[in-house]
Design an enzyme around this catalytic site. Structure first.
Site: not given
Lengths: 324, 324
Positions: B56, B308
């Site tokens: 992110k 992720s």
């Protein structure tokens, strides 16, 4: 007059060429959490992500690739508490060689199983009463196989040194290099590379405080033996430094940092939860020394730490994480 | 006549230049265990080892670095279940900007704490009843701050795409690329890169089977909304794909693989114990699809999987490891 060094940077370069493409070039990671907690700028060389889960494949495969075809055809023998066993077993499979591995009866089940899964035959010994080197020597004599020692061998040391070669290629400007010290093979190879490439670099070995045979030996100026140590770091439960590794360590080391089992398990926990890598107790001793601020370098120093292995039993990992 | 693509490889290259030196180039690792268990040749892009613990930061920092100095001076607002919150909070600190983050009341404590530790102010909302986008829009209106959306923004998507750019630089010959799909920002950026660099590559998104909004939307040919899904993968508890991300996913995806919570926790366990990396449930969905053989590519295919994120609470990790 000093004798020429028995292990040189060229030996490690030759090992790196032999190993190229056969093993992982492991990543070097950094973590703000580790930096904040330790006060150093830490670069973690993740041999925990190496094939067979530790740096040991480097030395084992370099040794097997250095044998003549006739020697390889006779097969190999090794003794090990675990990671060297897996390294030799995998290296034997990779080179089409058969391996007999002498392992202590109390070796971690995970390491025993992995060694067998790589196709090696396992012979047990008792860590308290048996002389594993003598057992292996007898097997060598009886079978004609080649011994692959865990550390006291220049091909092994040269292979292990490739970890430091990669680390210094990725991070050339290190102030210090830190590795676990058991028999001294990893450190002999890595310190040879480090002092050749960066002469001013501070090399620090780390032992469990109950497995301080190298610390005692360096203080005494000669090899000292201790009783089999009880540390949780099963990969460095060694009773004395190697005959061949010790002079190399004497020449290169600024010192040994000693860490407690509590510091070791704390480092395993910290690495899993904050740096997000799974490392076995032995593999975490360098990080433990850094996190405890036990390195003889100033705050902010750029420190390369070899996380030497990641083969930890699931139940031990859970117990260590639960202690948080 | 097709409209020109709204997001291009050039946008991702520009993001990569902005991010260079500010974030980690995360390692790509492979594991014989993962290959053996999945039947594929798997390359794991470890965004779990990224700064703030997930991909992110890529999008958030690219967005903040794309603002004018005047915009940055007004500060930013974001809403997120966790990792985007940390990404924006860290990006704000890195660029000297202040951040207000709207987080669900049931956000993982670890993610909440980390967000506050990066210096952001947290405002809570109720995931079942509140409209978080409306809450953020009101804050934007009241404070003059700039909204940093979690996915429906081209600067965000371009930043996330740099993960695939690095992966394909490291492993150019991939047959397939697999990422989690929540709102679709990571996948929009990564698939844009992948299809531009390797047009024949198979792009596969992965959702939890209870969070199948994008799978339903692709089947219907238009954006579909579902109730807030209960999956353990808290990072992809999204009710519909983004307005801007969905057309990009429509153009690029070969399909969506759906995985169960049991497959997800199994993958977290497998990655920790066999691949030796700590990954959160959301971060493991791509590996879960690979390990379950749910990818529409043949055995032996070279598959890039984005792990992720790695922000998992210690007690959840312990529970998952104990289920072994």
């Amino acid at each position: 007059m000093t004798a020429p060094p028995a292990l040189t940077l060229d030996d490690v370069h030759a090992a790196a060429r032999r190993l190229l493409g056969h093993i992982h070039r492991t990543p070097v990671i950094s973590s703000q959490s580790v930096d904040d907690a330790s006060g150093y700028r830490v670069f973690l060389k993740c041999e925990s992500l190496q094939r067979a889960g530790s740096f040991k494949i480097r030395g084992a495969l370099n040794k097997l690739l250095s044998l003549t075809p006739a020697e390889r055809a006779r097969g190999v023998v090794a003794y090990s508490s675990g990671n060297h066993a897996q390294g030799v077993a995998l290296a034997a499979r990779m080179t089409g060689t058969s391996a007999i591995i002498c392992m202590p009866r109390d070796a971690p089940a995970l390491k025993l199983e992995a060694t067998r899964n790589y196709g090696a035959e396992v012979v047990f010994y008792d860590r308290q009463t048996d002389d594993r080197a003598a057992l292996a020597a007898r097997l060598v004599k009886e079978t004609g196989r080649v011994l692959v020692p865990p550390y006291d061998d220049y091909a092994i040391m040269a292979g292990q040194g490739t970890a430091a070669l990669e680390l210094l290629q990725d991070v050339p400007s290190l102030d210090a290099l830190v590795t676990p010290v058991g028999g001294g093979g990893l450190m002999a190879g890595c310190s040879t590379v480090a002092k050749a490439l960066v002469p001013g670099l501070t090399v620090v070995g780390v032992e469990a405080d109950t497995a301080n045979d190298t610390a005692l030996s360096l203080a005494r100026g000669e090899r000292v033996s201790i009783p089999p140590p009880p540390t949780i770091a099963d990969g460095i439960r060694v009773t004395s430094p190697g005959v061949l590794t010790f002079p190399i360590l004497q020449r290169h080391l600024a010192g040994i940092a000693l860490v407690t089992d509590e510091e070791i398990t704390g480092a395993v926990r910290f690495l899993a939860l904050r740096a997000r890598v799974v490392v076995e107790p032995t593999g975490a001793v360098g990080a433990a020394a850094a996190l405890a601020g036990k390195l003889p370098v100033p705050r902010g120093a750029r420190v390369g730490v070899v996380l030497s292995g990641g083969n930890i039993a699931p139940d031990l990992l859970v117990r260590i994480l639960q202690a948080a």
